[in-house]
Design an enzyme around this catalytic site. Structure first.
Site, mmCIF file in Angstrom:
data_model
loop_
_atom_site.group_PDB
_atom_site.id
_atom_site.type_symbol
_atom_site.label_atom_id
_atom_site.label_comp_id
_atom_site.label_asym_id
_atom_site.label_seq_id
_atom_site.Cartn_x
_atom_site.Cartn_y
_atom_site.Cartn_z
ATOM 1 N N GLY A 129 12.781 79.107 62.337
ATOM 2 C CA GLY A 129 13.084 80.302 63.115
ATOM 3 C C GLY A 129 14.554 80.443 63.474
ATOM 4 N N ASP A 255 10.686 93.182 50.347
ATOM 5 C CA ASP A 255 10.809 93.021 51.809
ATOM 6 C C ASP A 255 12.253 93.214 52.253
ATOM 7 O OD1 ASP A 255 10.626 90.478 50.220
ATOM 8 O OD2 ASP A 255 11.626 89.681 51.980
ATOM 9 N N ASN A 256 13.178 93.236 51.314
ATOM 10 C CA ASN A 256 14.579 93.452 51.668
ATOM 11 C C ASN A 256 15.049 94.854 51.310
ATOM 12 O OD1 ASN A 256 14.725 90.841 52.606
ATOM 13 N ND2 ASN A 256 15.550 90.014 50.699
ATOM 14 N N ASP A 265 19.634 92.754 54.817
ATOM 15 C CA ASP A 265 19.442 91.345 54.459
ATOM 16 C C ASP A 265 20.514 90.816 53.513
ATOM 17 O OD1 ASP A 265 17.476 91.082 56.217
ATOM 18 O OD2 ASP A 265 15.859 90.723 54.799
#
Ligand code: AMP
Ligand code: MG
Length: 489
Positions: A129, A255-256, A265
């Protein structure tokens, strides 16, 4: 007292994403960090967002931009999404990011304020994370450079050092980036709902996206189809803009890809030195899937994945929906090529009439054969009268420049201002890879942020001729295709 001070900054959170179905997010608090320290705040950008940091001391800013303290009305969430990574579908989500909220400016413009590197979330999978300082600074620098170049992008508002190490191959200093985006809705967000066959959520997401980004489509007869067309247009324009300045995104996974049409990103991205359609800088892109010249094909591929998610909303009858989508993409390649040529005509100062396309192709062929520098070649033709340097004495180029000058002469008679057009479209400087590495090294290893700050400031005006012959324009020795960047994790 503390909250009053935070309020002085002027964050005006008005969260609408949290009104979407719960499947799309998880309530997550940033994980506190040991001793946050402000490294960068982007004051000019803050001002344009109607934020004011001047009344607030750095120690408080460090609390806010580390996530240790939250502002009033901040409803912190991590967003769920999926994505095709190098062609393979995976469920993902913000594994190291927390959305603090949507800030509204005085002119009612809405921006996501997100912390990246803020700790574990339900989507972290094996990750910690966290983010390391190097990649955080890299994203700050390149996204601000993209903004300076006039290319839609997410932006960077602040960088905080966490005072904690993150474990990669070696321990590295940890940091948190405050990223600002017109939204973080990705093609992958739609894929997440579609893969679950959760059509209610999908429809809510579509309506939300239209309201937030494409309000002109609210009354459309077929909003899903029109959304697809609009996103296609935005992505096409974006990628053509990348190609204008020689940008290689490096990890164009679905996803980018932000449906807003902003570059998002910044991982293993880099700018071309030598022109090559095959240029790849990412250390993990072994097959060259995301090479410079593949970016149009990948854009098409990604948009098809987006189209697939929208099929059930386009028409209840799947066959009809597929026919409609096929129609949208029937001329994608020729449309892309046309727009690309139109961009290239501006780079060479031509109007696009007659054999102008041949002139573009001849120049690029010469550049690719000898590995000419992409930025400097276009900059030179925009600013130089004489071409005495060795590479410009080659026969192909001499022939080209002769024909090009004849064409410029014709256009001049028509009152066409080729040089103004070229200078607007050809930057004098870009964030050259070696220079980026050098300022990052100074900041991360030597604790000296000043060269980084100077470089970011210079990159605010990349078209300014005052940088001609400066160290920022010079191609460093040994530059070229051997350069590798690594995913910013
Ligand atoms: P990226 O390569 O940055 O686009 O990230 C791809 C996915 O991996 C996203 O879901 C990220 O949130 C996740 N991710 C990347 N780095 C980490 C990390 N250090 N911890 C948790 N998740 C991460
Ligand atoms: Mg990503």
């Amino acid at each position: 007292m503390f909250q009053d001070k935070i309020n002085d900054i002027g964050f005006c959170f008005d969260n609408t994403y949290t009104g979407l179905p719960e499947a799309l997010m998880s309530g997550v608090l940033p994980q506190p960090v040991k001793s946050p320290e402000v490294l960068l705040v982007n004051r000019s950008f803050a001002k344009s967002l109607d934020l004011n940091f001047s009344k607030v001391e750095d120690s408080l800013l460090a609390q806010i931009f580390s996530g240790n303290s939250l502002c009033k009305n901040s409803k912190t969430i991590s967003q769920a999404y999926a994505g095709h990574q190098f062609g393979f579908f995976t469920n993902l989500g913000d594994g190291r990011a927390v959305l603090l909220g949507e800030h509204k400016t005085k002119k009612q413009k809405r921006f996501d304020i997100q912390l990246k590197g803020s700790g574990k979330t339900p989507y972290s999978r094996q990750g910690d994370g966290r983010a390391a300082l190097g990649p955080v600074l890299r994203e700050y620098l390149v996204s601000e450079a993209m903004f300076g170049l006039g290319i839609p992008t997410t932006r960077a508002l602040a960088v905080v050092k966490t005072g904690e190490d993150v474990m990669r191959e070696n321990p590295l200093p940890g940091a948190i980036l405050t990223r600002v985006a017109s939204s973080h809705i990705r093609i992958g967000t739609f894929q997440f709902a579609a893969a679950k066959k959760d059509y209610k959520t999908l429809e809510a997401l579509m309506k939300y996206t239209i309201k937030r980004h494409f309000a002109e489509l609210i009354d459309s007869k077929n909003p899903a189809l029109d959304l697809l067309k609009s996103v296609t247009k935005k992505q096409t324009n974006l990628v053509i803009n990348w190609m204008r300045v020689g940008f290689v995104h490096g990890v164009m996974n679905t996803d980018n890809v932000a449906v807003s049409g902003e570059t998002i990103d910044y991982g293993p991205c880099a700018f071309l030195d030598s022109y090559s359609r095959e240029a790849v800088f990412s250390s993990i892109d072994y097959a060259g899937r995301y090479s410079f010249g593949n970016q149009p094909i990948i854009t098409h591929w990604n948009l098809l994945r987006f189209a697939e998610t929208l099929l059930p909303l386009i028409d209840k009858n799947q066959k009809t929906a597929i026919e409609m989508v096929t129609d949208v993409f029937s001329d994608f390649d020729s449309m892309f090529k046309k727009k690309w040529f139109s961009m290239m005509f501006k780079k060479v100062g031509l109007s696009g009439v007659g054999d102008d396309d041949v002139l573009v192709k001849r120049l690029l062929a010469w550049m690719e054969k000898g590995g000419a520098d992409y930025t400097n070649t276009f900059c030179d033709i925009s600013t130089k009268k004489d071409f005495y340097e060795k590479q410009y004495l080659q026969e192909d180029f001499v022939g080209w420049i002769k024909d090009w000058k004849i064409r410029l002469g014709e256009l001049k008679k028509e009152g066409f201002d080729s040089f103004t057009l070229m200078q607007k479209n050809n930057p004098v400087i870009i964030p050259r890879n070696q220079m980026v590495e050098s300022v990052l090294y100074e900041a991360v290893t030597n604790n000296n942020i000043n060269p980084f700050i100077d470089f970011v400031n210079v990159l605010k005006q990349p078209y300014d001729v005052r940088w001609l012959d400066s160290k920022y324009q010079t191609v460093p020795k040994g530059s070229g295709l051997g350069y590798k960047t690594f995913c910013g994790t």
